[in-house]
Design an enzyme around this catalytic site. Structure first.
Site, PDB file in Angstrom:
ATOM      1  N   ASP A   1       0.856  -1.181   0.000  1.00 48.17           N
ATOM      2  CA  ASP A   1       0.000   0.000   0.000  1.00 48.17           C
ATOM      3  C   ASP A   1       0.899   1.239   0.000  1.00 48.17           C
ATOM      4  OD1 ASP A   1      -2.372   1.521   0.234  1.00 48.17           O
ATOM      5  OD2 ASP A   1      -2.117   1.626   2.399  1.00 48.17           O
TER       6      ASP A   1
ATOM      7  N   ASP B   1      -0.380   5.113   0.851  1.00 56.98           N
ATOM      8  CA  ASP B   1      -0.732   6.052   1.923  1.00 56.98           C
ATOM      9  C   ASP B   1      -0.612   5.352   3.274  1.00 56.98           C
ATOM     10  OD1 ASP B   1      -1.754   8.519   0.504  1.00 56.98           O
ATOM     11  OD2 ASP B   1      -3.016   7.008  -0.435  1.00 56.98           O
TER      12      ASP B   1
ATOM     13  N   ASP C   1      -1.332  -0.715   5.986  1.00 51.88           N
ATOM     14  CA  ASP C   1      -1.510  -0.064   7.281  1.00 51.88           C
ATOM     15  C   ASP C   1      -2.937  -0.154   7.783  1.00 51.88           C
ATOM     16  OD1 ASP C   1      -2.346   1.819   5.197  1.00 51.88           O
ATOM     17  OD2 ASP C   1      -2.586   3.253   6.844  1.00 51.88           O
TER      18      ASP C   1
END
Length: 260
Positions: free
Chosen positions: A13, A15, A211
């Site tokens: 990922d 961001d 995250d």
């Protein structure tokens, strides 16, 4: 941690894993160097639909990190591919250039009168007028699509509303549920894994680093990938306990992989 060294591919990922807004996170350069030095294949997979792969490459260059354009896949590209498969030719779009350009590239034109689809992604240009327009078009029969189901996204200034938060007013106003294309939708994950299959890398050989428990980790689990959670973004050790599933490994950030 040894199992990570044996992986041939990594899906990451962006961001909250690679950066917050325009700030590169600690350890990322070291991690990317580790990937190159150990001949690992990798793909940066983002639910954010605002930027194209070329723009994401340029964004990382401004942060001092060189990553080839072919190493990016976005929810905008996944959404365009989905709409093309649905036979779409017109859409009303609330979103930025990364999304509109992806739609243009597959032959979908913008239409704010009688579109087949209303498509919503992250954007800085969100206002009551386009909410009203989208609501009217969905009530007239347009099908509602969200590029991803993230409610918030981390930035250097804290969390801000993401796609699902922008779609919510239209869902409530029309009593219709949007179809969300990005993670954890298997459509997004299959598109990512197709990149690895072409070079002979399959699910057991791939780790996914994210995250968010509600998108990244569940997407990895349901796709047969090893899920690795980093605490540099949305999820925390405390919030992990709210979910009935667990990542295989929890790290402070991607730099921990290179440190090992």
């Amino acid at each position: 941690m040894d199992f990570l060294r044996n992986k041939k591919g990594f899906i990451c990922d962006m961001d909250g894993v690679i950066y917050h807004g325009n700030t590169l996170l600690p350890g990322v350069k070291k991690f990317v160097n580790w990937l190159h030095d150990n001949d690992k294949r990798f793909l940066f997979l983002t639910n954010n639909s605002q930027k194209s792969p070329k723009e994401l490459k340029q964004k990382l260059v401004r942060m001092g990190l060189e990553v080839d354009e072919e190493n990016f896949h976005t929810a905008a590209l996944a959404t365009a591919s989905f709409l093309k498969a649905q036979g779409a030719s017109t859409a009303y779009v609330i979103g930025d250039a990364g999304l509109t350009n992806a739609l243009y590239d597959v032959g979908i034109t913008l239409n704010d009168v009688d579109p087949e689809f209303v498509v919503i992604g992250e954007t800085e240009n969100y206002n009551f007028e386009n909410i009203k327009r989208a609501t009217a078009l969905v009530n007239q029969g347009a099908r509602l699509i969200g590029t991803n189901s993230d409610i918030t996204t981390p930035t250097e200034h804290g969390e801000i509303p993401a796609c699902k938060a922008l779609v919510a007013p239209i869902e409530y106003a029309t009593n219709r549920k949007a179809y969300y294309v990005g993670k954890p939708n298997p459509l997004m994950m299959r598109a990512a894994m197709d990149r690895f299959h072409k070079v002979g890398i399959h699910s057991p050989d791939v780790a996914m680093i994210g995250d968010r428990m509600d998108t990244d980790i569940i997407a990895a689990m349901e796709s047969g990938l090893d899920p690795v959670l980093v605490l540099s973004g949305v999820s925390t050790r405390k919030s992990v306990l709210r979910f009935p599933y667990r990542p295989r490994l929890i790290l402070e950030g991607v730099g921990d992989i290179a440190d090992e």
